[in-house]
Motif scaffolding. Structure first.
Motif: not given
Length: 161
Positions: A48-64
């Motif tokens: 679950p931590r892997w998926r959480e980190l991927r979601q955090i990174g994906g959100a940053k990509f979307a925001a930028t």
């Protein structure tokens, strides 16, 4: 390594180094960055931590996504390229060369949120420091392995940061 393979490797390291910069770790301690990446590399995609980190990174990509990169020229370009290759080399050294980019960015963002006073920060720095210490002279790349000057010359004098 053939020129075209070295060139591809260099381009890949530049892209991976861009993730480190995007996470705000451009000036961070290299052992800390490596330790954080190695810690992330130990996670499986089922974690679950892997998926959480991927979601955090994906959100940053979307925001930028709409941000325009700054274009640099000349000596500054060479310095930026060298820095990106070096930072990308940390990602490769951690075993994340082919890992999901959003996951890598999420792991880096998570690490960037740590204070140097945090025991976890010191733990990650120790992990990275031990990995650097374990590197033998024969494992260190020569000046020519980075392909810095040859790669930089193929970007029409521009590098995006």
């Amino acid at each position: 390594m053939r020129f075209d393979q070295r060139r591809q490797d260099t381009k890949h390291k530049i892209a991976l180094g861009g993730l480190v910069v995007k996470a705000g770790l451009r000036e961070a301690d290299k052992a800390f960055i490596l330790g954080a990446l190695m810690s992330a590399q130990a996670l499986s995609e089922d974690d679950p931590r892997w998926r959480e980190l991927r979601q955090i990174g994906g959100a940053k990509f979307a925001a930028t996504a709409s941000e325009k990169p700054r274009i640099v020229y000349g000596d500054e370009r060479r310095q930026v390229v060298r820095m990106l290759i070096e930072l990308g080399g940390l990602v490769v050294k951690a075993g994340l060369r082919e890992a999901d980019k959003a996951f890598i960015l999420g792991a880096l963002l998570s690490a960037a949120a740590l204070s140097e006073d945090d025991p976890r920060w010191r733990e990650l720095r120790q992990i990275g420091g031990a990995a650097f210490a374990a590197t033998t002279v024969s494992e260190k790349p020569s000046q020519h392995d980075g392909g810095i000057s040859s790669e930089a010359d193929h970007h029409h004098g521009k590098v995006h940061t």
